[in-house]
Write a protein that holds these residues in place. Structure first.
Motif, PDB file in Angstrom:
ATOM      1  N   PHE A 179       0.832  -1.209   0.000  1.00  0.00           N
ATOM      2  CA  PHE A 179       0.000   0.000   0.000  1.00  0.00           C
ATOM      3  C   PHE A 179       0.869   1.263   0.000  1.00  0.00           C
ATOM      4  CE2 PHE A 179      -2.382   3.355   2.125  1.00  0.00           C
ATOM      5  CZ  PHE A 179      -3.569   3.350   1.392  1.00  0.00           C
ATOM      6  N   LEU A 198      -4.967   4.827  -6.780  1.00  0.00           N
ATOM      7  CA  LEU A 198      -6.018   5.825  -6.968  1.00  0.00           C
ATOM      8  C   LEU A 198      -5.768   7.059  -6.106  1.00  0.00           C
ATOM      9  CD1 LEU A 198      -9.216   3.566  -7.128  1.00  0.00           C
ATOM     10  CD2 LEU A 198      -8.091   4.765  -9.009  1.00  0.00           C
ATOM     11  N   ILE A 199      -5.394   6.822  -4.861  1.00  0.00           N
ATOM     12  CA  ILE A 199      -5.109   7.946  -3.966  1.00  0.00           C
ATOM     13  C   ILE A 199      -3.924   8.753  -4.479  1.00  0.00           C
ATOM     14  CG2 ILE A 199      -4.377   8.585  -1.638  1.00  0.00           C
ATOM     15  CD1 ILE A 199      -5.924   6.151  -0.610  1.00  0.00           C
ATOM     16  N   LEU A 229      -4.264  -1.153  -5.659  1.00  0.00           N
ATOM     17  CA  LEU A 229      -5.348  -0.481  -6.371  1.00  0.00           C
ATOM     18  C   LEU A 229      -5.802   0.799  -5.669  1.00  0.00           C
ATOM     19  CD1 LEU A 229      -7.452  -3.553  -7.545  1.00  0.00           C
ATOM     20  CD2 LEU A 229      -5.861  -2.159  -8.872  1.00  0.00           C
ATOM     21  N   PRO A 230      -6.241   0.734  -4.396  1.00  0.00           N
ATOM     22  CA  PRO A 230      -6.642   1.992  -3.743  1.00  0.00           C
ATOM     23  C   PRO A 230      -5.477   2.955  -3.560  1.00  0.00           C
ATOM     24  CG  PRO A 230      -6.588   0.204  -2.138  1.00  0.00           C
ATOM     25  CD  PRO A 230      -6.436  -0.417  -3.490  1.00  0.00           C
TER      26      PRO A 230
END
Length: 416
Positions: free
Chosen positions: A106, A168-169, A164-165
């Motif tokens: 992340f 996007l962030i 993925l998140p």
């Protein structure tokens, strides 16, 4: 160590500590539950295996300390440590090592560039998949034909899913940063244009101030020469004094020309001194272009129009009317305008220019820069007056300027 890096190191340290505590807490919970259900660990584990798992989790979490600098390397280190654990101490607790890898993935997607992250993520996913296969085989389960698919799924969940998140962030952050930079650039450009416009307007004011001063100082010089010629008593001393006045006036005029002359544009086509008396000519010129302009002079019958208003104040009034009519012709073509000069107040001269809204067939010009408003406001401030401009209730536009008189109540009577 720079100040800019300290917040990043602080966040990395907080993330590392939180991840370590969370992983160790999960390991402790599994250890407690394993007392009643040994199948949770797959097989009984010795103390070395437990400590090996603790050390691995600690090292994985410690690797997160460098996530602010190289998050992709941190991801690869966390995945590599899970492979080492699977090779040395394979057990059912291997999945706990997925937590630091997931956090590292992340952070890599959040802080790294995608062109770099994708290759490191692929390599880390391979390490996680291989570690999963090694752990299963090392624990004595040779697995099924679907083992490879399970390993790929494990890598996708641990490495791919948090990317993925995070991506996007990161994209949203980059977009906001680009918008802020574009806004800052536009603001700098606007400020530069406004500063340039103000500088040009002040240069124009200096140029016009030179014209006014030159006009009046030339008059002083002529009057001094007349006094010198007409003196009757003590002609020698009077003549010397008058000549001295003339000499000083000429010196002031010459110094003023040298000082302000640098600001004067060559070939300036508006050289005359502008006063309230020249307003009718300005209005007539506007009418010749097809504009509908009404002029209303409200004066006191006891004195001349504009009495007590300084030449600079009269010039400001003239330029305000000129700029207002120009703006009306540009933004409301064909709309009627009304110019009102209220000279009845013994303390202030008030000028109002109001234009009606443009007709339905009119094609107004594009939105202006606002430099004309800036110039009018600067002129009003220069003479101690005030200026306001804004829309009217009927979608028209109105500009107003109030100019103080120099002599207050002691105003000259209207000449016969």
């Amino acid at each position: 160590m720079t100040t800019a890096r300290r917040p990043g190191m602080t966040r990395s340290a907080a993330t590392a500590v939180t991840t370590a505590l969370s992983a160790l807490a999960l390991l402790w919970i599994i250890a407690v539950l394993a007392r009643d259900d040994p199948s949770l660990t797959g097989a009984p584990l010795g103390m070395a295996a437990w400590w090996g798992l603790v050390v691995t989790l600690a090292l994985q979490s410690a690797a997160l300390l460098w996530s602010h600098h190289r998050a992709t390397v941190t991801l690869a280190c966390a995945a590599g440590l899970s492979l080492v654990l699977a090779a040395v101490f394979p057990s059912g607790l291997f999945t706990v090592t997925a937590l630091p890898v997931l956090v590292a993935a992340f952070l890599a997607g959040l802080t790294g560039l995608w062109r770099d992250v994708r290759w490191w993520a692929l390599a880390s996913g391979v390490l996680v998949a291989v570690a999963y296969v090694v752990n299963v085989r090392g624990a004595g389960h040779f697995g099924s034909p679907a083992l490879t698919m399970q390993a790929v799924l494990q890598a996708g969940l641990v490495v791919g899913l948090p990317l993925l998140p995070a991506s996007l962030i990161a994209a949203q952050r980059a977009t906001r940063a680009a918008q802020r930079e574009a806004l800052a650039a536009a603001t700098r450009e606007r400020d530069a244009k406004v500063s340039e416009a103000i500088a040009l307007e002040r240069a124009a004011m200096a140029r016009e101030l030179h014209d006014i001063a030159a006009h009046h100082l030339s008059g002083i010089s002529l009057m001094a020469s007349v006094v010198a010629r007409q003196t009757a008593s003590a002609p020698g001393e009077a003549r010397s004094g008058a000549l001295l006045i003339r000499k000083q006036s000429n010196a002031i005029l010459e110094d003023l020309r040298r000082l302000v002359g640098l600001l004067r544009d060559a070939g300036h086509g508006d050289e005359g001194v502008k006063t309230l008396d020249t307003l009718p000519g300005l209005i007539e010129t506007a009418r010749l272009t097809g504009a509908r302009v009404d002029f209303d002079l409200r004066s006191d019958e006891q004195r001349d129009p504009g009495a007590g208003v300084s030449p600079l104040g009269q010039l400001a009034a003239y330029r305000m009317v000129q700029e207002s009519l120009t703006n009306a012709a540009r933004h409301a073509p064909g709309a009627p305008c009304a110019v009102t000069v209220d000279d009845r107040d013994p303390r202030r001269l008030r000028i109002t220019v109001r234009n009606a809204p443009p007709g339905p067939q009119a094609r107004p010009a594009s939105r202006g820069t606002g430099y004309g408003i800036i110039g009018m406001r600067e002129r009003a401030a220069l003479i101690g007056g005030f200026f306001v401009a804004g829309p009217t209730g009927d979608d028209g536009w109105e500009t107003r300027m109030s100019i103080p008189r120099e002599s207050g109540h002691d105003l000259p009577e209207r000449s016969a």
